[in-house]
Design a protein around this motif. Structure first.
Motif, PDB file in Angstrom:
ATOM      1  N   PRO A 111      67.291   6.347 -38.411  1.00  0.00           N
ATOM      2  CA  PRO A 111      66.691   5.174 -37.763  1.00  0.00           C
ATOM      3  C   PRO A 111      67.727   4.451 -36.900  1.00  0.00           C
ATOM      4  O   PRO A 111      68.924   4.490 -37.182  1.00  0.00           O
ATOM      5  N   ALA A 112      67.264   3.801 -35.854  1.00  0.00           N
ATOM      6  CA  ALA A 112      68.155   3.133 -34.899  1.00  0.00           C
ATOM      7  C   ALA A 112      69.061   2.089 -35.557  1.00  0.00           C
ATOM      8  O   ALA A 112      70.179   1.868 -35.108  1.00  0.00           O
ATOM      9  N   ASP A 113      68.582   1.458 -36.629  1.00  0.00           N
ATOM     10  CA  ASP A 113      69.350   0.394 -37.266  1.00  0.00           C
ATOM     11  C   ASP A 113      70.172   0.884 -38.465  1.00  0.00           C
ATOM     12  O   ASP A 113      70.668   0.087 -39.250  1.00  0.00           O
ATOM     13  N   ALA A 114      70.340   2.205 -38.604  1.00  0.00           N
ATOM     14  CA  ALA A 114      71.052   2.749 -39.763  1.00  0.00           C
ATOM     15  C   ALA A 114      72.243   3.595 -39.334  1.00  0.00           C
ATOM     16  O   ALA A 114      72.321   4.067 -38.205  1.00  0.00           O
ATOM     17  N   GLN A 115      73.165   3.780 -40.264  1.00  0.00           N
ATOM     18  CA  GLN A 115      74.313   4.646 -40.040  1.00  0.00           C
ATOM     19  C   GLN A 115      73.887   6.093 -40.284  1.00  0.00           C
ATOM     20  O   GLN A 115      73.191   6.385 -41.254  1.00  0.00           O
ATOM     21  N   ALA A 116      74.317   6.998 -39.433  1.00  0.00           N
ATOM     22  CA  ALA A 116      73.973   8.414 -39.585  1.00  0.00           C
ATOM     23  C   ALA A 116      74.697   9.015 -40.784  1.00  0.00           C
ATOM     24  O   ALA A 116      75.836   8.644 -41.099  1.00  0.00           O
ATOM     25  N   ALA A 117      74.027   9.936 -41.458  1.00  0.00           N
ATOM     26  CA  ALA A 117      74.641  10.664 -42.560  1.00  0.00           C
ATOM     27  C   ALA A 117      75.753  11.548 -41.991  1.00  0.00           C
ATOM     28  O   ALA A 117      75.587  12.154 -40.931  1.00  0.00           O
ATOM     29  N   PHE A 118      76.885  11.613 -42.684  1.00  0.00           N
ATOM     30  CA  PHE A 118      78.018  12.385 -42.167  1.00  0.00           C
ATOM     31  C   PHE A 118      78.798  13.036 -43.299  1.00  0.00           C
ATOM     32  O   PHE A 118      78.681  12.648 -44.468  1.00  0.00           O
ATOM     33  N   ILE A 119      79.594  14.016 -42.918  1.00  0.00           N
ATOM     34  CA  ILE A 119      80.564  14.643 -43.813  1.00  0.00           C
ATOM     35  C   ILE A 119      81.888  14.676 -43.061  1.00  0.00           C
ATOM     36  O   ILE A 119      81.955  15.137 -41.922  1.00  0.00           O
ATOM     37  N   LYS A 120      82.930  14.170 -43.695  1.00  0.00           N
ATOM     38  CA  LYS A 120      84.271  14.213 -43.120  1.00  0.00           C
ATOM     39  C   LYS A 120      85.101  15.161 -43.983  1.00  0.00           C
ATOM     40  O   LYS A 120      85.206  14.967 -45.196  1.00  0.00           O
ATOM     41  N   GLN A 145      90.015  17.854 -48.880  1.00  0.00           N
ATOM     42  CA  GLN A 145      89.261  16.709 -49.389  1.00  0.00           C
ATOM     43  C   GLN A 145      88.014  16.504 -48.533  1.00  0.00           C
ATOM     44  O   GLN A 145      88.009  16.816 -47.338  1.00  0.00           O
ATOM     45  N   VAL A 146      86.991  15.951 -49.153  1.00  0.00           N
ATOM     46  CA  VAL A 146      85.765  15.636 -48.433  1.00  0.00           C
ATOM     47  C   VAL A 146      85.373  14.196 -48.737  1.00  0.00           C
ATOM     48  O   VAL A 146      85.643  13.679 -49.826  1.00  0.00           O
ATOM     49  N   ASN A 147      84.760  13.555 -47.760  1.00  0.00           N
ATOM     50  CA  ASN A 147      84.247  12.199 -47.890  1.00  0.00           C
ATOM     51  C   ASN A 147      82.949  12.200 -47.095  1.00  0.00           C
ATOM     52  O   ASN A 147      82.931  12.629 -45.952  1.00  0.00           O
ATOM     53  N   ALA A 148      81.870  11.755 -47.694  1.00  0.00           N
ATOM     54  CA  ALA A 148      80.584  11.846 -47.005  1.00  0.00           C
ATOM     55  C   ALA A 148      79.700  10.645 -47.307  1.00  0.00           C
ATOM     56  O   ALA A 148      79.867   9.961 -48.316  1.00  0.00           O
ATOM     57  N   TYR A 149      78.735  10.439 -46.423  1.00  0.00           N
ATOM     58  CA  TYR A 149      77.727   9.391 -46.569  1.00  0.00           C
ATOM     59  C   TYR A 149      76.379  10.036 -46.299  1.00  0.00           C
ATOM     60  O   TYR A 149      76.202  10.730 -45.297  1.00  0.00           O
ATOM     61  N   THR A 150      75.416   9.820 -47.196  1.00  0.00           N
ATOM     62  CA  THR A 150      74.133  10.507 -47.102  1.00  0.00           C
ATOM     63  C   THR A 150      72.993   9.605 -46.634  1.00  0.00           C
ATOM     64  O   THR A 150      71.837  10.009 -46.680  1.00  0.00           O
ATOM     65  N   GLY A 151      73.314   8.403 -46.217  1.00  0.00           N
ATOM     66  CA  GLY A 151      72.269   7.463 -45.830  1.00  0.00           C
ATOM     67  C   GLY A 151      72.007   6.456 -46.934  1.00  0.00           C
ATOM     68  O   GLY A 151      71.328   5.451 -46.724  1.00  0.00           O
ATOM     69  N   CYS A 152      72.556   6.728 -48.094  1.00  0.00           N
ATOM     70  CA  CYS A 152      72.422   5.835 -49.249  1.00  0.00           C
ATOM     71  C   CYS A 152      73.737   5.820 -50.031  1.00  0.00           C
ATOM     72  O   CYS A 152      74.398   4.820 -50.115  1.00  0.00           O
ATOM     73  N   ASN A 153      74.072   6.941 -50.588  1.00  0.00           N
ATOM     74  CA  ASN A 153      75.272   7.058 -51.408  1.00  0.00           C
ATOM     75  C   ASN A 153      76.381   7.799 -50.676  1.00  0.00           C
ATOM     76  O   ASN A 153      76.180   8.355 -49.601  1.00  0.00           O
ATOM     77  N   ARG A 154      77.540   7.802 -51.315  1.00  0.00           N
ATOM     78  CA  ARG A 154      78.698   8.515 -50.795  1.00  0.00           C
ATOM     79  C   ARG A 154      79.103   9.579 -51.807  1.00  0.00           C
ATOM     80  O   ARG A 154      78.907   9.399 -52.999  1.00  0.00           O
ATOM     81  N   MET A 171      70.400   3.361 -56.117  1.00  0.00           N
ATOM     82  CA  MET A 171      69.010   3.645 -55.762  1.00  0.00           C
ATOM     83  C   MET A 171      68.746   2.965 -54.426  1.00  0.00           C
ATOM     84  O   MET A 171      69.064   1.803 -54.241  1.00  0.00           O
ATOM     85  N   CYS A 172      68.166   3.698 -53.516  1.00  0.00           N
ATOM     86  CA  CYS A 172      67.885   3.163 -52.194  1.00  0.00           C
ATOM     87  C   CYS A 172      66.424   3.403 -51.849  1.00  0.00           C
ATOM     88  O   CYS A 172      65.758   4.238 -52.460  1.00  0.00           O
ATOM     89  N   HIS A 173      65.962   2.689 -50.838  1.00  0.00           N
ATOM     90  CA  HIS A 173      64.571   2.791 -50.419  1.00  0.00           C
ATOM     91  C   HIS A 173      64.200   4.211 -50.003  1.00  0.00           C
ATOM     92  O   HIS A 173      63.200   4.760 -50.425  1.00  0.00           O
ATOM     93  N   ASP A 174      65.021   4.821 -49.152  1.00  0.00           N
ATOM     94  CA  ASP A 174      64.748   6.183 -48.694  1.00  0.00           C
ATOM     95  C   ASP A 174      65.901   7.092 -49.111  1.00  0.00           C
ATOM     96  O   ASP A 174      66.998   6.982 -48.581  1.00  0.00           O
ATOM     97  N   MET A 175      65.626   7.984 -50.035  1.00  0.00           N
ATOM     98  CA  MET A 175      66.656   8.897 -50.530  1.00  0.00           C
ATOM     99  C   MET A 175      66.347  10.350 -50.138  1.00  0.00           C
ATOM    100  O   MET A 175      66.823  11.282 -50.771  1.00  0.00           O
ATOM    101  N   THR A 176      65.599  10.533 -49.074  1.00  0.00           N
ATOM    102  CA  THR A 176      65.199  11.877 -48.654  1.00  0.00           C
ATOM    103  C   THR A 176      66.414  12.740 -48.336  1.00  0.00           C
ATOM    104  O   THR A 176      66.567  13.844 -48.864  1.00  0.00           O
ATOM    105  N   THR A 177      67.293  12.265 -47.451  1.00  0.00           N
ATOM    106  CA  THR A 177      68.484  13.028 -47.081  1.00  0.00           C
ATOM    107  C   THR A 177      69.361  13.257 -48.296  1.00  0.00           C
ATOM    108  O   THR A 177      69.859  14.363 -48.518  1.00  0.00           O
ATOM    109  N   GLU A 178      69.522  12.228 -49.082  1.00  0.00           N
ATOM    110  CA  GLU A 178      70.316  12.303 -50.312  1.00  0.00           C
ATOM    111  C   GLU A 178      69.821  13.421 -51.231  1.00  0.00           C
ATOM    112  O   GLU A 178      70.591  14.262 -51.688  1.00  0.00           O
ATOM    113  N   ASN A 179      68.534  13.435 -51.487  1.00  0.00           N
ATOM    114  CA  ASN A 179      67.955  14.430 -52.392  1.00  0.00           C
ATOM    115  C   ASN A 179      68.052  15.840 -51.820  1.00  0.00           C
ATOM    116  O   ASN A 179      68.343  16.799 -52.547  1.00  0.00           O
TER     117      ASN A 179
END
Length: 146
Positions: free
Chosen positions: A49-58, A65-74, A99-107
């Motif tokens: 969504p336009a108002d959200a941070q994109a899910a990423f993997i660094k 090492q890996v560091n990631a954000y899934t739209g809800c959790n890290r 727990m977040c409103h939309d956990m689709t990407t996370e799941n």
């Protein structure tokens, strides 16, 4: 003479079959390190969504090492990475558990993460995370400027 002709034909068939097989699996060389935006999981496009941070993997290839954000959790931690063999697994990573409103990407990511065992690059430079059979589980696009 017939034996020689048969051997030449069989060699040609084997070469054709092996050439076709290797072209099915994208294994171009590239640099796995850096910031990657998650663009697809299991063939499904990830829309941010336009108002959200994109899910990423660094991925820090040197420190493994890996560091990631899934739209809800890290998630974060060490990765088993062999850049010569292009193998990768996330067996020892930890994650936050909000727990977040939309956990689709996370799941979706949680489902495929344990199945990832290798990686490759598409012709356009996307990072492709795959299972043992070469099926693409996650497609990542290099984050601009990172």
């Amino acid at each position: 003479m017939r034996t020689m002709i048969a051997a030449v034909i069989m060699t040609g068939i084997i070469c054709i079959i092996s050439a076709c097989k290797t072209s099915e699996t994208p294994m171009a060389k590239g640099n796995i390190g850096g910031d990657w935006t998650i663009s697809e999981i299991s063939g499904k496009k990830i829309v941010t969504p336009a108002d959200a941070q994109a899910a990423f993997i660094k991925i820090d290839a040197k420190k493994k090492q890996v560091n990631a954000y899934t739209g809800c959790n890290r998630f974060f931690g060490p990765v088993d990475l062999d850049t010569k063999q292009q193998t990768l697994s996330f067996d020892k990573v930890g994650a936050t558990r909000m727990m977040c409103h939309d956990m689709t990407t996370e799941n979706m990511l949680s489902e495929v993460l344990p199945k990832i065992s290798r990686y490759g690059f598409s012709e356009t430079g996307d990072l492709l995370l795959m299972n043992n059979e070469g099926a693409i589980l996650v497609k990542l696009t290099k984050t601009p400027g990172k």
